[in-house]
Design an enzyme around this catalytic site. Structure first.
Site, PDB file in Angstrom:
ATOM      1  N   PHE A 129     112.268  46.483  58.351  1.00 44.14           N
ATOM      2  CA  PHE A 129     113.097  45.355  58.725  1.00 44.14           C
ATOM      3  C   PHE A 129     114.472  45.629  58.354  1.00 44.14           C
ATOM      4  O   PHE A 129     115.249  45.529  57.509  1.00 44.14           O
ATOM      5  CB  PHE A 129     112.035  44.318  57.568  1.00 44.14           C
ATOM      6  CG  PHE A 129     112.590  43.036  58.017  1.00 44.14           C
ATOM      7  CD1 PHE A 129     112.461  42.084  59.199  1.00 44.14           C
ATOM      8  CD2 PHE A 129     113.767  41.816  57.428  1.00 44.14           C
ATOM      9  CE1 PHE A 129     112.549  40.532  58.916  1.00 44.14           C
ATOM     10  CE2 PHE A 129     114.351  41.270  57.208  1.00 44.14           C
ATOM     11  CZ  PHE A 129     113.160  39.601  58.100  1.00 44.14           C
ATOM     12  N   ASP A 199     107.831  47.214  50.191  1.00 46.00           N
ATOM     13  CA  ASP A 199     108.755  45.583  50.018  1.00 46.00           C
ATOM     14  C   ASP A 199     106.691  44.726  50.750  1.00 46.00           C
ATOM     15  O   ASP A 199     106.145  45.563  51.629  1.00 46.00           O
ATOM     16  CB  ASP A 199     109.543  45.563  51.403  1.00 46.00           C
ATOM     17  CG  ASP A 199     109.702  44.594  51.660  1.00 46.00           C
ATOM     18  OD1 ASP A 199     109.259  42.980  51.676  1.00 46.00           O
ATOM     19  OD2 ASP A 199     110.794  44.015  52.481  1.00 46.00           O
ATOM     20  N   TYR A 224     108.338  32.493  50.840  1.00 49.40           N
ATOM     21  CA  TYR A 224     107.440  31.560  51.866  1.00 49.40           C
ATOM     22  C   TYR A 224     107.176  32.255  53.112  1.00 49.40           C
ATOM     23  O   TYR A 224     106.550  30.960  54.189  1.00 49.40           O
ATOM     24  CB  TYR A 224     108.732  31.070  52.331  1.00 49.40           C
ATOM     25  CG  TYR A 224     110.230  32.182  52.792  1.00 49.40           C
ATOM     26  CD1 TYR A 224     110.504  32.610  53.988  1.00 49.40           C
ATOM     27  CD2 TYR A 224     110.961  32.526  51.968  1.00 49.40           C
ATOM     28  CE1 TYR A 224     111.006  33.638  54.650  1.00 49.40           C
ATOM     29  CE2 TYR A 224     112.332  33.767  52.581  1.00 49.40           C
ATOM     30  CZ  TYR A 224     112.011  34.154  53.565  1.00 49.40           C
ATOM     31  OH  TYR A 224     112.958  34.987  53.968  1.00 49.40           O
ATOM     32  N   LYS A 225     105.974  33.328  53.052  1.00 52.31           N
ATOM     33  CA  LYS A 225     105.860  33.385  53.862  1.00 52.31           C
ATOM     34  C   LYS A 225     103.589  33.332  54.147  1.00 52.31           C
ATOM     35  O   LYS A 225     104.085  31.828  53.396  1.00 52.31           O
ATOM     36  CB  LYS A 225     105.901  35.322  54.560  1.00 52.31           C
ATOM     37  CG  LYS A 225     106.975  35.248  55.010  1.00 52.31           C
ATOM     38  CD  LYS A 225     107.481  36.436  55.170  1.00 52.31           C
ATOM     39  CE  LYS A 225     108.863  36.434  56.113  1.00 52.31           C
ATOM     40  NZ  LYS A 225     109.501  38.029  55.934  1.00 52.31           N
ATOM     41  N   ARG A 372     103.673  37.250  69.145  1.00 52.12           N
ATOM     42  CA  ARG A 372     103.694  37.797  68.069  1.00 52.12           C
ATOM     43  C   ARG A 372     102.521  36.291  67.137  1.00 52.12           C
ATOM     44  O   ARG A 372     103.030  35.447  67.334  1.00 52.12           O
ATOM     45  CB  ARG A 372     104.820  37.501  66.752  1.00 52.12           C
ATOM     46  CG  ARG A 372     104.350  38.625  65.376  1.00 52.12           C
ATOM     47  CD  ARG A 372     105.944  38.531  64.865  1.00 52.12           C
ATOM     48  NE  ARG A 372     106.317  37.770  64.209  1.00 52.12           N
ATOM     49  CZ  ARG A 372     107.279  37.197  62.979  1.00 52.12           C
ATOM     50  NH1 ARG A 372     106.803  38.669  62.130  1.00 52.12           N
ATOM     51  NH2 ARG A 372     107.672  36.508  62.358  1.00 52.12           N
TER      52      ARG A 372
HETATM   53  C1  LIG Z   1     110.822  38.133  55.526  1.00 52.87           C
HETATM   54  C2  LIG Z   1     111.671  39.839  55.296  1.00 52.87           C
HETATM   55  C3  LIG Z   1     112.899  39.362  54.890  1.00 52.87           C
HETATM   56  C4  LIG Z   1     113.300  38.459  53.851  1.00 52.87           C
HETATM   57  O1  LIG Z   1     114.200  38.592  52.862  1.00 52.87           O
HETATM   58  P1  LIG Z   1     115.158  37.121  52.385  1.00 52.87           P
HETATM   59  O2  LIG Z   1     116.177  37.181  51.789  1.00 52.87           O
HETATM   60  O3  LIG Z   1     113.857  36.131  52.135  1.00 52.87           O
HETATM   61  O4  LIG Z   1     115.722  36.559  53.537  1.00 52.87           O
HETATM   62  C5  LIG Z   1     113.037  41.367  53.481  1.00 52.87           C
HETATM   63  N1  LIG Z   1     112.283  41.944  54.390  1.00 52.87           N
HETATM   64  C6  LIG Z   1     111.095  42.136  55.069  1.00 52.87           C
HETATM   65  C7  LIG Z   1     110.105  42.948  55.351  1.00 52.87           C
HETATM   66  C8  LIG Z   1     110.626  40.148  55.650  1.00 52.87           C
HETATM   67  O5  LIG Z   1     109.327  40.412  56.585  1.00 52.87           O
END
Ligand SMILES: *Cc1c(COP(=O)(O)O)cnc(C)c1O
Length: 402
Positions: A129, A199, A224-225, A372
């Site tokens: 990501f 992660d 939040y996911k 997706r």
């Molecule tokens: C959603 C996501 C993030 C989000 O990071 P924020 O700091 O909350 O914006 C980070 N890493 C991955 C792999 C994600 O899917």
């Protein structure tokens, strides 16, 4: 008349037999919407309004500064960490809720590299990501003596050379839902003398992770996911108990001090995971996240996973039988390598997602050609997922279900 294997009757029978069907009532879900984007932003828990209102009016409004001592605000990071722990297979004293994923990631990466001095690389995949890659590059610049080594997923094991300080991976890929072999790669990292940092943004609340069982060193994840903690909810971080006295928070703050209210001029870390707290807890955001974690009450992550596997399997099969050849599956066909998401490739993916959204099926488009769809097992029904599959087939330009 249909000769499809996936019929509405079959989907409804699965809903009647669904042991976690009752959990759907814990969420506010707009009529006419099939929400397949809970992997980006989970839906609103029904109890969140009252919990946030209590934190605002009952606590902040009525008690003012006494909220810190009388309303459990100070303990919220560790209390919420304890609620997340069973969902990721950790012990309650190994998880703390603080910061956001990107910030937590930087903290843990710096600490991991410093704990393995003389080792020159952070090993990751080029598919990771963006925020994770940016964080790693920034940490490499900051430290000066490590570099980021990006490889293709298939090259990971061969690349775990003797110079890796940390193997830093995202467990479930945000584009394809491909899930890494966390136990095997963690073991390989340890055999090479590196720490393993995972992660869990697309895993926490959807997929069993088994952090302790598999000896994972460090982890971060999103609130939040699939945890449904609301827009911008704080993240969580995990530090394996055995490492807690060895690793140091590179962004120390007064609330991670062993005795914050001594106001001592020099930092002395709190024992345990508490030292990872940099700042004052985000009390209002945590109230919504605490409501969301309450939605997992009585649920095992294995039961959530079982329904998620069934939903994604139904979706793939139903789209493919209704529109053979119209879309290309971009996610693993094998459920044990697939997170709680399904992606299809189509040259007009953006148009398809717009047509679906106009009809109440909410997923998202990931450039250049991915449709997706995320599957929140806590609030979706099999009938909804079959309905969405029929609409995907139709929008992809093939004969639709009768
Ligand atoms: C959603 C996501 C993030 C989000 O990071 P924020 O700091 O909350 O914006 C980070 N890493 C991955 C792999 C994600 O899917």
């Amino acid at each position: 008349v249909t000769d499809f294997a996936w019929t509405p009757e079959r989907a409804k029978a699965l809903d009647r037999a669904d042991p976690i069907a009752h959990v759907r009532e814990r969420f506010v879900l707009p009529d006419g919407v099939v929400y397949l984007d809970g992997n980006s932003l989970g839906p609103l828990p029904r109890s969140a309004g009252a919990m946030v209102a209590t934190a605002l009016e009952g606590e902040w409004g009525d008690r003012l500064i006494a909220g810190w001592t009388e309303s459990g605000w100070m303990e919220a990071p560790e209390r919420l960490g304890g609620l997340i722990a069973p969902l990721v297979g950790a012990d309650p004293d190994e998880v703390i809720v603080t910061d956001t994923t990107s910030i937590a990631l930087v903290k843990l990466l710096v600490a991991a590299c410093r704990a393995r001095p003389g080792r020159a690389t952070i090993l990751t995949t080029s598919t990771n990501f963006p925020t994770d890659l940016y964080a790693m590059e920034a940490v490499a610049q900051l430290l000066g003596d490590v570099a980021v080594h990006r490889v293709e997923p298939a090259e990971l094991r061969g690349s775990l050379a003797a110079d890796a300080a940390v193997l830093a991976l995202t467990h479930v890929d945000f584009r394809t839902a491909e899930m890494f072999d966390l136990p095997g790669l963690t073991r390989a990292a340890h055999e090479a003398g590196a720490l393993a940092l995972w992660d869990l943004c697309h895993s926490a609340g959807a997929v069993p992770v088994g952090l302790r069982e598999h000896g994972v060193d460090l982890a971060v994840g999103c609130g939040y996911k699939f945890l449904n903690g609301g827009p911008g909810a704080p993240s969580f971080l995990f530090v394996r108990r055995e490492l807690q006295s060895e690793l140091a928070n590179p962004l120390p703050g007064w609330l991670g001090h062993a005795a914050p209210f001594d106001f001592a001029p020099d930092f002395r870390p709190a024992a345990g995971v508490g030292q990872w707290l940099t700042s004052t807890p985000q009390v209002l955001g945590m109230a919504a996240l605490e409501a969301a974690l309450g939605c997992f009450e009585g649920l095992s992550i294995e039961a959530v996973r079982a329904k998620s596997v069934a939903l994604t399997g139904l979706f793939i099969e139903a789209v493919e039988e209704r529109a053979p050849g119209a879309v290309e599956l971009a996610s693993p066909r094998s459920a044990d390598r697939r997170g709680s998401q399904v992606s299809f490739r189509h040259p007009q993916a953006d148009r398809i997602m717009e047509v679906l959204a106009a009809g109440g099926v909410i997923g998202d488009f990931r450039p250049p050609d991915l449709c997706r769809f995320g599957f929140g097992a806590l609030f979706l029904t099999y009938a909804q997922v079959l309905d969405a599959a029929g609409r995907v087939a139709e929008a992809a330009g093939q004969p639709s279900a009768p």
